[in-house]
Design a protein around this motif. Structure first.
Motif, mmCIF file in Angstrom:
data_model
loop_
_atom_site.group_PDB
_atom_site.id
_atom_site.type_symbol
_atom_site.label_atom_id
_atom_site.label_comp_id
_atom_site.label_asym_id
_atom_site.label_seq_id
_atom_site.Cartn_x
_atom_site.Cartn_y
_atom_site.Cartn_z
ATOM 1 N N HIS A 1 0.807 -1.231 0.000
ATOM 2 C CA HIS A 1 0.000 0.000 0.000
ATOM 3 C C HIS A 1 0.836 1.275 0.000
ATOM 4 N N LYS A 2 2.156 1.163 0.229
ATOM 5 C CA LYS A 2 2.976 2.350 -0.016
ATOM 6 C C LYS A 2 3.048 2.646 -1.514
ATOM 7 N N ALA A 3 2.959 1.633 -2.333
ATOM 8 C CA ALA A 3 3.034 1.799 -3.792
ATOM 9 C C ALA A 3 1.664 1.964 -4.430
ATOM 10 N N LEU A 4 0.629 1.525 -3.716
ATOM 11 C CA LEU A 4 -0.729 1.505 -4.274
ATOM 12 C C LEU A 4 -1.715 1.795 -3.154
ATOM 13 N N PRO A 5 -1.929 3.076 -2.846
ATOM 14 C CA PRO A 5 -2.811 3.396 -1.714
ATOM 15 C C PRO A 5 -4.172 2.690 -1.834
ATOM 16 N N THR A 6 -4.685 2.244 -0.690
ATOM 17 C CA THR A 6 -5.876 1.394 -0.690
ATOM 18 C C THR A 6 -7.121 2.122 -0.193
ATOM 19 N N ASP A 7 -7.088 3.460 -0.170
ATOM 20 C CA ASP A 7 -8.249 4.207 0.336
ATOM 21 C C ASP A 7 -9.520 3.889 -0.434
ATOM 22 N N SER A 8 -9.405 3.513 -1.714
ATOM 23 C CA SER A 8 -10.590 3.167 -2.512
ATOM 24 C C SER A 8 -10.536 1.711 -2.950
ATOM 25 N N GLY A 9 -9.899 0.883 -2.166
ATOM 26 C CA GLY A 9 -9.881 -0.542 -2.465
ATOM 27 C C GLY A 9 -8.567 -1.001 -3.072
ATOM 28 N N LEU A 10 -8.478 -2.312 -3.231
ATOM 29 C CA LEU A 10 -7.241 -2.941 -3.707
ATOM 30 C C LEU A 10 -7.097 -2.775 -5.216
ATOM 31 N N PRO A 11 -5.876 -2.859 -5.705
ATOM 32 C CA PRO A 11 -5.670 -2.821 -7.153
ATOM 33 C C PRO A 11 -6.156 -4.111 -7.814
ATOM 34 N N LEU A 12 -6.272 -4.038 -9.123
ATOM 35 C CA LEU A 12 -6.628 -5.212 -9.924
ATOM 36 C C LEU A 12 -5.415 -5.636 -10.741
ATOM 37 N N VAL A 13 -5.288 -6.935 -10.962
ATOM 38 C CA VAL A 13 -4.248 -7.433 -11.856
ATOM 39 C C VAL A 13 -4.756 -7.272 -13.288
ATOM 40 N N TRP A 14 -3.910 -6.747 -14.148
ATOM 41 C CA TRP A 14 -4.301 -6.414 -15.516
ATOM 42 C C TRP A 14 -3.873 -7.525 -16.483
ATOM 43 N N GLY A 15 -4.864 -8.033 -17.229
ATOM 44 C CA GLY A 15 -4.529 -8.951 -18.328
ATOM 45 C C GLY A 15 -3.955 -10.279 -17.902
ATOM 46 N N ARG A 16 -4.224 -10.679 -16.679
ATOM 47 C CA ARG A 16 -3.720 -11.976 -16.199
ATOM 48 C C ARG A 16 -4.864 -12.709 -15.504
ATOM 49 N N PRO A 17 -5.764 -13.316 -16.302
ATOM 50 C CA PRO A 17 -6.906 -13.992 -15.676
ATOM 51 C C PRO A 17 -6.426 -15.047 -14.675
ATOM 52 N N GLY A 18 -7.163 -15.171 -13.587
ATOM 53 C CA GLY A 18 -6.805 -16.180 -12.592
ATOM 54 C C GLY A 18 -5.887 -15.663 -11.500
ATOM 55 N N LEU A 19 -5.393 -14.433 -11.656
ATOM 56 C CA LEU A 19 -4.570 -13.844 -10.600
ATOM 57 C C LEU A 19 -5.348 -12.705 -9.961
ATOM 58 N N ARG A 20 -5.327 -12.666 -8.636
ATOM 59 C CA ARG A 20 -6.077 -11.628 -7.937
ATOM 60 C C ARG A 20 -5.227 -11.043 -6.813
ATOM 61 N N TYR A 21 -5.201 -9.729 -6.741
ATOM 62 C CA TYR A 21 -4.469 -9.034 -5.668
ATOM 63 C C TYR A 21 -5.405 -9.015 -4.469
ATOM 64 N N VAL A 22 -5.025 -9.717 -3.417
ATOM 65 C CA VAL A 22 -5.978 -9.918 -2.319
ATOM 66 C C VAL A 22 -5.580 -9.252 -1.003
ATOM 67 N N GLY A 23 -4.391 -8.682 -0.937
ATOM 68 C CA GLY A 23 -4.029 -8.053 0.336
ATOM 69 C C GLY A 23 -2.773 -7.218 0.196
ATOM 70 N N ALA A 24 -2.794 -6.046 0.833
ATOM 71 C CA ALA A 24 -1.642 -5.144 0.778
ATOM 72 C C ALA A 24 -1.110 -4.919 2.181
ATOM 73 N N THR A 25 0.190 -5.106 2.378
ATOM 74 C CA THR A 25 0.862 -4.592 3.561
ATOM 75 C C THR A 25 1.807 -3.492 3.064
ATOM 76 N N ASP A 26 2.635 -2.955 3.935
ATOM 77 C CA ASP A 26 3.403 -1.768 3.544
ATOM 78 C C ASP A 26 4.113 -1.940 2.200
ATOM 79 N N GLU A 27 4.891 -3.021 2.090
ATOM 80 C CA GLU A 27 5.723 -3.184 0.890
ATOM 81 C C GLU A 27 5.393 -4.434 0.097
ATOM 82 N N HIS A 28 4.339 -5.160 0.456
ATOM 83 C CA HIS A 28 4.028 -6.427 -0.190
ATOM 84 C C HIS A 28 2.579 -6.463 -0.648
ATOM 85 N N GLY A 29 2.390 -7.097 -1.795
ATOM 86 C CA GLY A 29 1.045 -7.367 -2.285
ATOM 87 C C GLY A 29 0.845 -8.870 -2.376
#
Lengths: 369, 369
Positions: free
Chosen positions: B287-315
């Motif tokens: 979430h330092k790289a991708l603020p989560t105030d409006s929810g988690l990011p989406l993985v682009w163009g990679r069906p079957g992969l889902r970004y499910v949790g953010a900590t400071d430096e890890h997704g």
């Protein structure tokens, strides 16, 4: 661009431009001293986490009080610390990009740098970077002690990876990285105790198997501000990686039996709007100034005022049993989460007795790569 | 410190260091052109919001396509734009700090600068800064059209404030700021229509009362990417303040009948850990790289992969019906919210056809004051 400092030494705190990152120096120094005093009689050393403070200045103050070095999460943070005089740095995280590994190995002239590994496929990348730099790189094996993030399984998988590292000509097995990130903010003390109990069992088992294979384990690193007393109790961890203890935040405050450090980090914010007859006010610090990943900030020392909503640049203040604050009033907010908040700012404004005493750059601000 | 650029022109996208802010130039230019084409036949002009892009370069591209100027939320943003050649800037927000107002007035030599006001107590502050700078400052009255944030009540309160501004020797009544921030992300089209219907009624009523008092209202500003078609329909707004349309994000994508712009903004991230047998992987962007105030990011163009949790430096990446991505693989993520994400980075990496074409600084990164 680097932002201009929001203050100059000698100013009164209420003259500081907003939003600004305020460091209450008295509380901060109490925290530095308290951690040093707590660790002094133990066998464990402090390797403070610079992901929180991002500052060679603060690293220096920790070192003067006995810290053996710093942790970082990113190669960019390691660079800033090494350039700023920190001479013992552990990247408590995996690095698998050849470019980043070359940058890391290049710091060897300035600092002892070590890094973590949790995959056999990464070993050749580490070996290649160390060989190219012409020195031996210390590599810790990260084990998953319950956080379910990075790390190999404790026991045989960890030992096999340690052996592989030890067998690489330009690598040295530096020890175990055993950090339970998930345990730091578990609210109830018994939950934290159970989590660290499990982590300790994993460490103990892995250490025993390393010994059986004749592998020396110089470092067992881990522990954070929320649990380090528990890791200390076990006697297993040699290096405590707490970071937040210097600042604290609203989320640590929500832990039952919260860590006994003082709140030293604040965001100073100004009332920029107080629409008549609405009983509310608007602050000039929203979630760009105070990341909300761990909840909203708290208003400090102003009973009856509550920060109830953040948009990009605005904070909504509910007024409950208090006078509506006047346009232009400034107040301290306690960040929800100290680490990402610090990373939003270019400057610490150090305050003592209501006056600005110093400005320190957040030197590794934005060092994400 | 300013971070080093994560790429150089000519590199392949998969050579870009991570995390990096990627701008897909084809999609971005389609968005720029689409907004210009949409507004051309209307009476409304684009005053794009630089709180999103923070870049004089992008402001210049919008101007070439007909934008009359830029909005900002902060004086620091106004400075960066003015220094970068933008010559018509509206601070679409209240400024009540004398220091900030002096900074704003000092930009007069470079740009036409205007600011908003929602309190009679602020008028003397604005007057003083403008008088000191020796020119006339345009001031818009912000009315609360339903967002419940800043702004005076529409109608008589707004008219009284406009008269007070118009009567100040160094101020000029610049018009109405009528932005409904809360409406942009209401999910259902009928909710957005109802909100902007109410805002239009408030604007119409206030305009009528201004006319009755003989006050000319040069600008009615407002509207965002989520609702601007509705403001256009009314014919009341003269300036459209959309910002996100150039980039889009995951949260706008969750609107039913989402705005018809392309996703052009991404964060490139690398798989830094893929613990064996766990069916998950870890990315180097939390979430330092991708603020989560409006929810988690989406993985682009990679069906079957889902970004499910953010900590400071890890997704955390969940692998569902897909192969676990390999260590070192890079992938694009769609930010949850474009504005705070851009503000985390020092550089845009402009990509076309898989190659880096340009680097642009996020010049107003961190300009919060």
């Amino acid at each position: 661009m680097l932002q201009r400092p929001p203050a100059e030494p000698g100013m009164r705190e209420d003259e500081v431009d907003t939003p600004a990152l305020i460091l209450d120096l008295d509380a901060f120094e109490v925290n530095l001293d308290a951690m040093a005093a707590r660790l002094a009689p133990t066998g464990a050393k402090l390797r403070a986490h610079a992901k929180t403070h991002k500052s060679p200045v603060i690293a220096g103050l920790q070192r003067r009080r006995g810290a053996v070095g710093q942790c970082v999460q990113k190669v960019g943070e390691a660079e800033i610390l090494a350039w700023g005089g920190v001479d013992d740095i552990l990247v408590s995280n995996e690095v698998v990009s050849p470019l980043k590994l070359r940058r890391l190995a290049a710091l060897n002239a300035l600092a002892r740098v070590q890094v973590c590994c949790d995959a056999p496929e990464a070993v050749p990348l580490l070996e290649e970077a160390a060989a190219a730099a012409g020195h031996r790189l210390g590599v810790l094996v990260e084990i998953d002690v319950g956080a379910g993030r990075c790390g190999v399984a404790p026991g045989p998988e960890a030992v096999a990876l340690a052996e592989r590292i030890a067998a690489s000509p330009h690598l040295r097995f530096g020890g175990l990285q055993a950090y339970h990130g998930g345990a730091q903010h578990r609210r109830r003390p018994e939950e934290r105790r159970a989590a660290i109990g499990g982590a300790a069992e994993a460490v103990r088992r892995t250490l025993e198997q390393l010994r059986q294979r004749g592998l020396d384990c110089p470092i067992v690193g881990g522990a954070g501000t929320g649990t380090f007393e528990l890791e200390l109790e076990t006697g297993l961890w040699t290096e405590i990686q707490a970071g937040s203890y210097v600042f604290m935040d609203a989320d640590y405050g929500r832990n039952e039996e919260a860590p006994g450090f003082r709140q030293s980090l604040f965001v100073l914010s100004q009332v920029m709007s107080a629409p008549r007859g609405t009983g509310r006010a608007v602050l000039d610090a929203g979630h760009k100034a105070l990341p909300t990943d761990s909840g909203l900030p708290l208003v400090w020392g102003r009973p009856g005022l509550r920060y109830v909503g953040a948009t990009d640049e605005h904070g909504a203040l509910a007024v409950e049993d208090a006078a509506v604050p006047a346009l232009g009033e400034k107040m301290r907010l306690v960040p929800g989460h100290c680490d990402p908040t610090v990373d939003r700012y270019d400057w610490y404004v150090g305050v003592r007795g209501g006056r600005v005493e110093c400005l320190w750059p957040v030197a590794a601000r934005g060092a994400m790569a």
